[in-house]
Design a protein around this motif. Structure first.
Motif, PDB file in Angstrom:
ATOM      1  N   LEU A 188       4.222 -12.818   9.518  1.00 43.18           N
ATOM      2  CA  LEU A 188       3.821 -11.517   8.953  1.00 43.18           C
ATOM      3  C   LEU A 188       4.828 -11.059   7.903  1.00 43.18           C
ATOM      4  O   LEU A 188       4.469 -10.364   6.942  1.00 43.18           O
ATOM      5  N   ALA A 189       6.096 -11.476   8.054  1.00 42.11           N
ATOM      6  CA  ALA A 189       7.113 -11.095   7.066  1.00 42.11           C
ATOM      7  C   ALA A 189       6.815 -11.733   5.715  1.00 42.11           C
ATOM      8  O   ALA A 189       6.966 -11.094   4.662  1.00 42.11           O
ATOM      9  N   TYR A 217       5.049 -11.566   0.104  1.00 42.72           N
ATOM     10  CA  TYR A 217       4.029 -11.855  -0.901  1.00 42.72           C
ATOM     11  C   TYR A 217       3.503 -10.556  -1.526  1.00 42.72           C
ATOM     12  O   TYR A 217       3.390 -10.431  -2.747  1.00 42.72           O
ATOM     13  N   ARG A 218       3.222  -9.580  -0.704  1.00 43.41           N
ATOM     14  CA  ARG A 218       2.690  -8.309  -1.229  1.00 43.41           C
ATOM     15  C   ARG A 218       3.722  -7.624  -2.144  1.00 43.41           C
ATOM     16  O   ARG A 218       3.364  -6.990  -3.132  1.00 43.41           O
ATOM     17  N   PRO A 234       0.832  -1.210   0.000  1.00 42.94           N
ATOM     18  CA  PRO A 234       0.000   0.000   0.000  1.00 42.94           C
ATOM     19  C   PRO A 234       0.862   1.253   0.000  1.00 42.94           C
ATOM     20  O   PRO A 234       2.017   1.233   0.421  1.00 42.94           O
ATOM     21  N   ASN A 235       0.281   2.331  -0.504  1.00 40.78           N
ATOM     22  CA  ASN A 235       0.991   3.611  -0.469  1.00 40.78           C
ATOM     23  C   ASN A 235       1.164   4.088   0.956  1.00 40.78           C
ATOM     24  O   ASN A 235       0.369   3.771   1.823  1.00 40.78           O
ATOM     25  N   ARG A 236       2.187   4.857   1.107  1.00 46.08           N
ATOM     26  CA  ARG A 236       2.466   5.406   2.430  1.00 46.08           C
ATOM     27  C   ARG A 236       2.313   6.921   2.390  1.00 46.08           C
ATOM     28  O   ARG A 236       2.730   7.566   1.427  1.00 46.08           O
ATOM     29  N   ALA A 237       1.720   7.459   3.460  1.00 45.45           N
ATOM     30  CA  ALA A 237       1.664   8.918   3.571  1.00 45.45           C
ATOM     31  C   ALA A 237       3.044   9.440   3.930  1.00 45.45           C
ATOM     32  O   ALA A 237       3.811   8.790   4.630  1.00 45.45           O
ATOM     33  N   ARG A 238       3.344  10.626   3.402  1.00 46.29           N
ATOM     34  CA  ARG A 238       4.612  11.264   3.736  1.00 46.29           C
ATOM     35  C   ARG A 238       4.329  12.271   4.865  1.00 46.29           C
ATOM     36  O   ARG A 238       3.531  13.174   4.713  1.00 46.29           O
ATOM     37  N   ILE A 239       4.978  12.050   5.980  1.00 48.80           N
ATOM     38  CA  ILE A 239       4.675  12.838   7.187  1.00 48.80           C
ATOM     39  C   ILE A 239       5.229  14.256   7.072  1.00 48.80           C
ATOM     40  O   ILE A 239       6.401  14.438   6.710  1.00 48.80           O
ATOM     41  N   ALA A 240       4.398  15.241   7.383  1.00 46.76           N
ATOM     42  CA  ALA A 240       4.853  16.628   7.492  1.00 46.76           C
ATOM     43  C   ALA A 240       3.985  17.241   8.582  1.00 46.76           C
ATOM     44  O   ALA A 240       2.902  17.761   8.301  1.00 46.76           O
TER      45      ALA A 240
END
Lengths: 655, 655
Positions: free
Chosen positions: B186-187, B192-193, B3-9
């Motif tokens: 979980l790894a 897989y993803r 999934p995409n990740r938000a970039r924190i600011a």
């Protein structure tokens, strides 16, 4: 000379004495002989048979297993003194034959070292309880001699003590050491009192003086490759001198530290020596250690030792109620210490603590059946936590059967069977007899050349009426000093021969001194006001913040789930909640129960689907409490009905 | 697909991200290379050099030492994704060269077994963290691939996973086992993803399905002479299957039990598999375990694991504040679990717990300097008890430097550097984007074929104003679902393009669904009411009876000795005590402090010569309390000023 002992005849204590005589001593004899089904074998008698050469086999049990047998024999000696029993005496005589047969030609006696590690004799004082076992056998010998007049074991123990004296000492060629577990010190004082041989007193003094001197003895043992019976490979870690109270010379010690039973046995011996030698410095150390122990590190029950890690003291005001240790044996040691301090200086603070530990902690240690015992005496129990939280595994919600490490049960037995030693002390110079405990008994002593007999009738712990009858061959002047218990809410009433008497000018250190010429048949009434009281703890005791306990006379009370439901933590009382004492003949064999009113938080409005919520919400805590009746029972009887929750300290809602 | 990740600011979180990037990662690199003076050597890099054949020597550190390096590399991967840094990337590339050089021809990678015990490969899953280390290196590979697009380590880890797949499985000839410490599960889902290779998903499923089946795998290992790296002689006691969550098939488990980090990692993998395979039975198990963990066994701080014995859960409502464990890693695991549950089903209860654990427990784990860490996160600290009561030795009053067992610090680093994964989730079928956390960030996703960009501005935890700006190439219908935090005392206010909007009909499972056609430049204001609130605990939590805690938005507060003196147990508040939130720019770098009025028991009338007294006496407790001002600070910052007392729960005087 051994002091006289009162003969107990008391509506409360006689039944305990009988329980010890008729149940504990016979049951313990069976365990010592490995004849109790489902119990771990003790091996104690068998070890002596092997050491005596009448049986083949290897040593069994702990390195200090001999002491169990010694403590049993001591209890028998005490019991025979007040209740002759030819069968029991024959049994004990046979055992003494066996013990003496196991003694080595040089006087040495210890079945572990004789059977298993003769090469290690006197080489691992740190870990092996070698002098500890010697001390217990000496105490047994003195008690048996006192109870029967028979000297066989006493003479054998004199030979052993002589041998010890030839091994240990400050002189060149002797071992400048001492035991990891103190006990020999107080035992040698008893042996001195029984025999008059000053050699034993001096040897005790040596052990006390040497302890904690540098270089540390246990460190020296360690540097020489210390053997440990507690590890598989026999190797020892570096000794912790403080655990053994060997970190400082005893006269420099100021706080109770380390293993609590060891500390108490040592302090008791220090008090003995301070008294017998008029040693002021030692007395000052005793006073400091007493103050620290009893005003900063003692539970309200008289329990001491806050942690099961090392069965030890921690530090001032650290008295957690739920992870507590408070070993039964430690409070018995505290009673020994108090008793010795009372012999040095009659101050009711010693007797107050003695009574507190006796009525609450020691009695709690034993179930009403005499066959189940607490080693750990908690003030708060949540049975599920005892089972499922490893930090509380040591806290048992019900009394287990006799353990493999059976230190506490025989200690209870020897204390209760010698209870008559704790009722009075005498100051001959001051011609004063002190009544410390109010327990029905017959006592005889000599004051100014006259035999004085005191018959006491008491009704504690349920009622406060005490009567004393004086028997005298001729009128004699002496002081009868009656303790004013700290739990009295007002001064006790005194009547002499039926006349109310003002004694206020004669109160000294917590005792009412009645100094007069006494005549045969004089009657003293000492009426102790008994009422249920709320008790609070010092603010530094964090565990009890916002809580109160209930006391009724010498008894500390507790709430049990059986009477009050659970969780007990949900129960609170207002600070002004009235307490009502009511004797209930149906409850726990007949006790005074204390009734009050409380509030209990309910789970109204809790869905079970959250652990936390805003308390300002409509269904907040203020509205979700219900009034409930509360019943408190004597702490010493807790856990005799169920394995439920118990709590001594109760939350208080200020208002 | 990852999934995409938000970039924190974000005014609050950016400084933590920077701390991790500029301090934690470089500092940790030094520790991994044994270059920090006064710190225990890690040996982690050196072990790889030895395994790769470029250095001679023997293995150093714990059996799971490889995982420290893997967690560092994972944090680096996350960090490079948002903040490219050629020097750091070069450093990491070199390390990856070394790791790949240490990999065996068959794909196997573990320096402990390669260097020290090649004979024991896959023979002590119970104790040796072999698959655990594999899992962490796989997570590192996925993160590094995500951050840099470089496949070298990813490909290597695919080879390793293929090797593991050839060794483990239900098929005849394969090992029907699983690891003592869950992590591989979980790894493998992440692998897989990242790769789309279903073999990894199936292997994960195998480990999950096999766990807890009878006959127990760990028992079988034990019966075959299980090796332990934790004992001197290499012998192992009988495994405790519940400690490893291997006592029951996972679908039958109902309560959180055993080592809490292992439990969380497993539950997270279970949730992953439930989602990816639509496995209802597994999902039901996840829901049950979630409910038990978070409603019966979680501290208010988001901490889990009540005992340091086995770093484990105990049982429902057993949440002692002072002997607590509440390991930082366990709450990080809880965040993983919550994040996975949010991907299965958007319910704000998951995000509420995620936020609670993140703002309170995880942040408390790290000092403001980024170089000192708590592993244990107590809710009540008495520093002298931590030092002198062995039952509390594990509870540190100040954050120690990096430990030899450095599990928590790199876990904090990898979580904070991947914080952007936790802000949003997307349900593509429902064309809904969920905003779980209110953290300033830029996010991009695809909904119905359209790229949607969300720029979030937030001012938590000090203020509750959240703004979202939508960027779209063309108007698009989708739902923006905004979480309604459980800490809101009233519903948040919503404004769209400046117009206050009623969303009450669109509230589902704790989210306000704003389902409309969105246009480029649309602005959403989401105003969260923030106020200080008293919180109470469920009556079954005995440790908190009669106490309340303070929360302000997502933050839990505590009293510290630095502000309020000691003992903190002497402090109480009335239930209706007003709370005042005030930003103090001087305090702890600038925080909202909460002020209230309290009462403090004084020691008036206590002589120091007794620990208990009648509370009905003239100088009783009612009169010996003084009004004092109280100041509470955010729990996550406790212990940054002193080593004094701290308490989250405050005694309440009902009135």
């Amino acid at each position: 000379m051994l002091p006289n002992r009162a003969r107990i005849a008391d509506p409360f204590w006689t039944s305990y004495e009988r329980l010890v005589r008729e149940t504990v001593i016979p049951y313990q004899w069976e365990t010592l002989n490995d004849r109790v089904p489902d119990a771990e074998p003790s091996y104690a008698v068998r070890n002596f048979r092997i050491a005596a050469g009448v049986e083949e086999g290897s040593f069994g049990g702990f390195v200090f297993q001999d002491s169990d047998l010694a403590k049993w024999l001591e209890a028998v000696g005490h019991s025979l003194a007040s209740h002759p029993d030819p069968d029991l005496e024959r049994q004990a005589d046979e055992l003494i034959e066996l013990i003496v047969a196991a003694q080595q030609p040089d006087g040495y006696l210890n079945t572990y070292f004789t059977i298993k590690r003769p090469d290690m004799r006197w080489k691992s004082l740190t870990h092996c309880h070698e002098l500890y076992c010697a001390g217990h056998m000496i105490e047994a010998a003195v008690a048996y001699y006192g109870g029967t007049g028979k000297r066989k074991l006493l003479d054998a123990m004199c030979r052993f003590a002589d041998h010890i004296d030839s091994v240990f000492g400050a002189e060149s060629g002797k071992l400048r050491g001492y035991d990891g577990h103190q006990e020999i010190e107080l035992a040698l004082v008893k042996l001195y009192r029984a025999t008059g041989n000053e050699r034993y007193l001096k040897l005790s003094q040596f052990f006390i003086d040497e302890r904690g001197q540098q270089p540390y003895f246990f460190d020296r043992e360690y540097e020489e490759g210390l053997f440990s019976p507690w590890t598989e490979d026999g190797k020892s870690g570096k000794p912790d001198n403080a655990y053994h109270q060997a970190h400082l010379p005893v006269r420099e010690q100021t706080v109770a530290l380390g293993h609590s039973v060891r500390a108490m046995y040592m302090y008791a011996a220090m008090a003995d020596l301070a008294q017998l030698n008029g040693d002021r410095e030692l007395l000052e150390a005793c006073r400091r250690l007493w103050e620290n122990t009893t005003t900063k590190q003692m539970y309200i029950t008289g329990g001491i030792g806050s942690t099961h890690h090392g069965e030890a003291f921690t530090f001032d005001y650290d008295l957690p109620n739920d992870t507590v240790y408070a070993e039964t044996c430690a409070s018995i040691g505290l009673i020994f210490f108090a008793n010795r301090m009372l012999q040095v200086e009659a101050d009711s603070k010693y007797a107050d603590v003695l009574e507190r530990a006796l009525y609450n902690l020691v009695l709690a240690g034993m179930a009403q059946d005499g066959r189940h015992y607490f080693y750990v005496n908690p003030l708060e129990v949540w049975p599920e936590a005892s089972e499922k939280n490893p930090g509380k595994h040591h806290v048992k919600p019900t009394r287990p059967k006799w353990y493999g490490c059976a230190c506490c049960p025989p200690n209870v037995a020897r204390l209760i069977s010698s209870l008559g030693d704790y009722v009075y002390t005498v100051n001959e110079q001051a011609r004063t007899v002190y009544a410390h405990l109010f327990i029905g008994s017959d006592y005889e002593t000599v004051l100014g050349g006259h035999t004085v007999k005191l018959r006491q009738h008491a009704s504690l712990p349920w009622q406060g009426d005490v009567k004393l009858e004086v028997s005298l061959p001729e009128p004699t002047r002496f002081a009868l000093a009656l303790r004013i218990p700290s739990w009295c809410t007002e001064l006790p009433r005194l009547a002499i021969n039926g006349e109310v008497t003002d004694y206020s000018s004669g109160v000294k250190a917590g005792y009412a001194h009645i100094d007069r010429e006494w005549s045969d048949g004089d009657r003293v009434e000492w009426l102790l006001p008994l009422s249920a009281e709320w008790i609070e703890a010092h603010p530094e005791i964090r565990a009890n913040a916002g809580k109160a306990a209930i006391q009724y006379g010498p008894l500390v009370y507790c709430l049990e789930e059986a009477d009050n439901g659970k969780p007990l933590a949900s129960v609170s009382v207002r600070r002004d909640a009235p307490l009502r004492a009511r004797f209930d003949s149906e409850l726990l064999g007949g006790v005074v129960a204390i009734e009050t009113k409380g509030r209990k938080r309910t789970t109204d409005g809790w869905s079970g689907q959250s652990a936390y919520r805003r308390s300002g919400s409509a269904s907040g805590a203020a509205s979700s409490a219900a009034d409930i009746p509360l019943r408190a029972v004597p702490y010493f009887l807790w856990g005799n009905r169920s394995g439920g929750e118990m709590s001594v300290w109760i939350r208080v809602s200020d208002s």
